[in-house]
Design a protein around this motif. Sequence first.
Motif, PDB file in Angstrom:
ATOM      1  N   MET A 154       0.810  -1.210   0.000  1.00 58.39           N
ATOM      2  CA  MET A 154       0.000   0.000   0.000  1.00 58.39           C
ATOM      3  C   MET A 154       0.849   1.268   0.000  1.00 58.39           C
ATOM      4  O   MET A 154       0.335   2.363  -0.123  1.00 58.39           O
ATOM      5  CB  MET A 154      -0.923   0.014   1.220  1.00 58.39           C
ATOM      6  CG  MET A 154      -1.956  -1.090   1.201  1.00 58.39           C
ATOM      7  SD  MET A 154      -3.099  -1.033   2.597  1.00 58.39           S
ATOM      8  CE  MET A 154      -2.010  -1.478   3.959  1.00 58.39           C
ATOM      9  N   SER A 155       2.177   1.147   0.140  1.00 56.84           N
ATOM     10  CA  SER A 155       3.058   2.305   0.181  1.00 56.84           C
ATOM     11  C   SER A 155       3.128   2.972  -1.188  1.00 56.84           C
ATOM     12  O   SER A 155       3.047   2.316  -2.222  1.00 56.84           O
ATOM     13  CB  SER A 155       4.462   1.899   0.620  1.00 56.84           C
ATOM     14  OG  SER A 155       4.432   1.295   1.882  1.00 56.84           O
ATOM     15  N   THR A 156       3.308   4.280  -1.158  1.00 58.60           N
ATOM     16  CA  THR A 156       3.369   5.050  -2.394  1.00 58.60           C
ATOM     17  C   THR A 156       4.663   5.861  -2.452  1.00 58.60           C
ATOM     18  O   THR A 156       5.389   5.978  -1.454  1.00 58.60           O
ATOM     19  CB  THR A 156       2.185   6.030  -2.480  1.00 58.60           C
ATOM     20  OG1 THR A 156       2.321   6.997  -1.414  1.00 58.60           O
ATOM     21  CG2 THR A 156       0.852   5.307  -2.359  1.00 58.60           C
ATOM     22  N   LYS A 157       4.911   6.439  -3.605  1.00 60.41           N
ATOM     23  CA  LYS A 157       6.068   7.324  -3.744  1.00 60.41           C
ATOM     24  C   LYS A 157       5.932   8.505  -2.783  1.00 60.41           C
ATOM     25  O   LYS A 157       6.918   8.971  -2.226  1.00 60.41           O
ATOM     26  CB  LYS A 157       6.191   7.804  -5.187  1.00 60.41           C
ATOM     27  CG  LYS A 157       7.393   8.662  -5.416  1.00 60.41           C
ATOM     28  CD  LYS A 157       7.531   9.086  -6.859  1.00 60.41           C
ATOM     29  CE  LYS A 157       8.772   9.951  -7.008  1.00 60.41           C
ATOM     30  NZ  LYS A 157       8.805  10.643  -8.279  1.00 60.41           N
ATOM     31  N   LYS A 158       4.708   8.949  -2.572  1.00 59.55           N
ATOM     32  CA  LYS A 158       4.461  10.050  -1.638  1.00 59.55           C
ATOM     33  C   LYS A 158       4.904   9.666  -0.220  1.00 59.55           C
ATOM     34  O   LYS A 158       5.439  10.493   0.518  1.00 59.55           O
ATOM     35  CB  LYS A 158       2.982  10.428  -1.660  1.00 59.55           C
ATOM     36  CG  LYS A 158       2.647  11.653  -0.851  1.00 59.55           C
ATOM     37  CD  LYS A 158       1.186  12.037  -1.033  1.00 59.55           C
ATOM     38  CE  LYS A 158       0.879  13.266  -0.202  1.00 59.55           C
ATOM     39  NZ  LYS A 158      -0.506  13.685  -0.353  1.00 59.55           N
ATOM     40  N   ASP A 159       4.708   8.400   0.179  1.00 57.33           N
ATOM     41  CA  ASP A 159       5.172   7.925   1.487  1.00 57.33           C
ATOM     42  C   ASP A 159       6.686   8.024   1.594  1.00 57.33           C
ATOM     43  O   ASP A 159       7.231   8.467   2.607  1.00 57.33           O
ATOM     44  CB  ASP A 159       4.751   6.472   1.723  1.00 57.33           C
ATOM     45  CG  ASP A 159       3.242   6.294   1.802  1.00 57.33           C
ATOM     46  OD1 ASP A 159       2.546   7.224   2.260  1.00 57.33           O
ATOM     47  OD2 ASP A 159       2.771   5.219   1.392  1.00 57.33           O
ATOM     48  N   THR A 181      18.797   9.391  -9.453  1.00 59.59           N
ATOM     49  CA  THR A 181      17.964   9.040 -10.591  1.00 59.59           C
ATOM     50  C   THR A 181      17.619   7.565 -10.488  1.00 59.59           C
ATOM     51  O   THR A 181      18.507   6.724 -10.416  1.00 59.59           O
ATOM     52  CB  THR A 181      18.712   9.314 -11.911  1.00 59.59           C
ATOM     53  OG1 THR A 181      19.085  10.690 -11.933  1.00 59.59           O
ATOM     54  CG2 THR A 181      17.831   9.004 -13.104  1.00 59.59           C
ATOM     55  N   LEU A 182      16.350   7.271 -10.460  1.00 63.29           N
ATOM     56  CA  LEU A 182      15.900   5.896 -10.321  1.00 63.29           C
ATOM     57  C   LEU A 182      15.476   5.350 -11.679  1.00 63.29           C
ATOM     58  O   LEU A 182      14.929   6.088 -12.503  1.00 63.29           O
ATOM     59  CB  LEU A 182      14.723   5.812  -9.356  1.00 63.29           C
ATOM     60  CG  LEU A 182      15.002   6.275  -7.932  1.00 63.29           C
ATOM     61  CD1 LEU A 182      13.720   6.261  -7.125  1.00 63.29           C
ATOM     62  CD2 LEU A 182      16.047   5.385  -7.286  1.00 63.29           C
ATOM     63  N   GLU A 220       8.663   9.997  -0.143  1.00 63.29           N
ATOM     64  CA  GLU A 220       9.031  11.422  -0.125  1.00 63.29           C
ATOM     65  C   GLU A 220       8.794  12.038   1.249  1.00 63.29           C
ATOM     66  O   GLU A 220       9.591  12.856   1.710  1.00 63.29           O
ATOM     67  CB  GLU A 220       8.254  12.169  -1.203  1.00 63.29           C
ATOM     68  CG  GLU A 220       8.712  11.803  -2.610  1.00 63.29           C
ATOM     69  CD  GLU A 220       7.771  12.306  -3.703  1.00 63.29           C
ATOM     70  OE1 GLU A 220       6.633  12.748  -3.377  1.00 63.29           O
ATOM     71  OE2 GLU A 220       8.178  12.244  -4.879  1.00 63.29           O
ATOM     72  N   ALA A 221       7.713  11.620   1.925  1.00 67.62           N
ATOM     73  CA  ALA A 221       7.442  12.134   3.271  1.00 67.62           C
ATOM     74  C   ALA A 221       8.539  11.710   4.236  1.00 67.62           C
ATOM     75  O   ALA A 221       8.967  12.495   5.095  1.00 67.62           O
ATOM     76  CB  ALA A 221       6.076  11.639   3.757  1.00 67.62           C
ATOM     77  N   PHE A 222       9.024  10.479   4.093  1.00 69.09           N
ATOM     78  CA  PHE A 222      10.104  10.015   4.967  1.00 69.09           C
ATOM     79  C   PHE A 222      11.387  10.801   4.681  1.00 69.09           C
ATOM     80  O   PHE A 222      12.085  11.215   5.608  1.00 69.09           O
ATOM     81  CB  PHE A 222      10.341   8.517   4.795  1.00 69.09           C
ATOM     82  CG  PHE A 222      11.465   8.016   5.660  1.00 69.09           C
ATOM     83  CD1 PHE A 222      11.299   7.922   7.032  1.00 69.09           C
ATOM     84  CD2 PHE A 222      12.681   7.674   5.109  1.00 69.09           C
ATOM     85  CE1 PHE A 222      12.337   7.489   7.850  1.00 69.09           C
ATOM     86  CE2 PHE A 222      13.726   7.238   5.921  1.00 69.09           C
ATOM     87  CZ  PHE A 222      13.548   7.145   7.287  1.00 69.09           C
ATOM     88  N   VAL A 223      11.699  11.017   3.413  1.00 67.35           N
ATOM     89  CA  VAL A 223      12.891  11.804   3.054  1.00 67.35           C
ATOM     90  C   VAL A 223      12.773  13.216   3.623  1.00 67.35           C
ATOM     91  O   VAL A 223      13.732  13.752   4.173  1.00 67.35           O
ATOM     92  CB  VAL A 223      13.100  11.822   1.522  1.00 67.35           C
ATOM     93  CG1 VAL A 223      14.150  12.851   1.122  1.00 67.35           C
ATOM     94  CG2 VAL A 223      13.488  10.437   1.029  1.00 67.35           C
ATOM     95  N   ASP A 224      11.594  13.819   3.526  1.00 64.53           N
ATOM     96  CA  ASP A 224      11.384  15.157   4.092  1.00 64.53           C
ATOM     97  C   ASP A 224      11.607  15.159   5.604  1.00 64.53           C
ATOM     98  O   ASP A 224      12.206  16.084   6.156  1.00 64.53           O
ATOM     99  CB  ASP A 224       9.970  15.656   3.776  1.00 64.53           C
ATOM    100  CG  ASP A 224       9.768  15.977   2.302  1.00 64.53           C
ATOM    101  OD1 ASP A 224      10.779  16.118   1.571  1.00 64.53           O
ATOM    102  OD2 ASP A 224       8.597  16.079   1.892  1.00 64.53           O
ATOM    103  N   PHE A 225      11.126  14.114   6.279  1.00 68.59           N
ATOM    104  CA  PHE A 225      11.315  13.981   7.726  1.00 68.59           C
ATOM    105  C   PHE A 225      12.804  13.913   8.077  1.00 68.59           C
ATOM    106  O   PHE A 225      13.281  14.624   8.965  1.00 68.59           O
ATOM    107  CB  PHE A 225      10.575  12.734   8.221  1.00 68.59           C
ATOM    108  CG  PHE A 225      10.952  12.314   9.613  1.00 68.59           C
ATOM    109  CD1 PHE A 225      10.458  12.983  10.718  1.00 68.59           C
ATOM    110  CD2 PHE A 225      11.807  11.243   9.812  1.00 68.59           C
ATOM    111  CE1 PHE A 225      10.798  12.583  12.007  1.00 68.59           C
ATOM    112  CE2 PHE A 225      12.156  10.837  11.087  1.00 68.59           C
ATOM    113  CZ  PHE A 225      11.653  11.517  12.190  1.00 68.59           C
ATOM    114  N   VAL A 226      13.543  13.054   7.384  1.00 68.33           N
ATOM    115  CA  VAL A 226      14.977  12.910   7.650  1.00 68.33           C
ATOM    116  C   VAL A 226      15.687  14.231   7.369  1.00 68.33           C
ATOM    117  O   VAL A 226      16.536  14.678   8.150  1.00 68.33           O
ATOM    118  CB  VAL A 226      15.581  11.755   6.808  1.00 68.33           C
ATOM    119  CG1 VAL A 226      17.096  11.763   6.884  1.00 68.33           C
ATOM    120  CG2 VAL A 226      15.021  10.422   7.277  1.00 68.33           C
ATOM    121  N   GLN A 227      15.332  14.864   6.275  1.00 67.87           N
ATOM    122  CA  GLN A 227      15.960  16.140   5.914  1.00 67.87           C
ATOM    123  C   GLN A 227      15.720  17.188   6.991  1.00 67.87           C
ATOM    124  O   GLN A 227      16.646  17.872   7.419  1.00 67.87           O
ATOM    125  CB  GLN A 227      15.397  16.616   4.575  1.00 67.87           C
ATOM    126  CG  GLN A 227      15.960  17.954   4.129  1.00 67.87           C
ATOM    127  CD  GLN A 227      15.309  18.418   2.834  1.00 67.87           C
ATOM    128  OE1 GLN A 227      14.527  17.704   2.219  1.00 67.87           O
ATOM    129  NE2 GLN A 227      15.631  19.620   2.429  1.00 67.87           N
TER     130      GLN A 227
END
Length: 146
Positions: free
Chosen positions: A45-50, A72-73, A52-59
């Motif tokens: 059920m995970s999405t790319k948005k999930d 680049t993926l 990105e939210a984790f990357v934003d949190f770590v940042q």
Amino acid sequence: ACQKWLGLSREQIAANVEAGHNCWDDIDIVDGKPTGSVRISFGYMSTKKDAEAFVDFVQAYFMGGAEYVPATLPTAPTGDDLTLESITLFPIKSCSGMHTQEWPIGDCGLLYDREWTIVDEHGSALGQKRAPKMFHVHPHVDLERD
């Protein structure tokens, strides 16, 4: 696993232990080097948005707001390019997985995946850290049987 990915030598690990560090404490940096890592799990059920939210949190909380430049993926395969080779589900949490070629999906993912857990005399869930022999339990769910 952290030792390899963080580039820590055996001597550095020994020094960390000598200083009282263990894997679940609040000591994040010793002699300018990180002592652990963060693992994140994604499910069907995970999405790319999930991600990105984790990357934003770590940042925001661990990089002091430093800019993140994503790698680049490769383009994910779609449609006919996808082949499911096998499925492993874990009916009893922390026990061995059950391998199958097909399995029904329930409301929360694979039907009966991590549906049950083994608890101690106090009702606390056991895992392989406390009960490593749980790996030798090989559950089997028979969907044909009532």
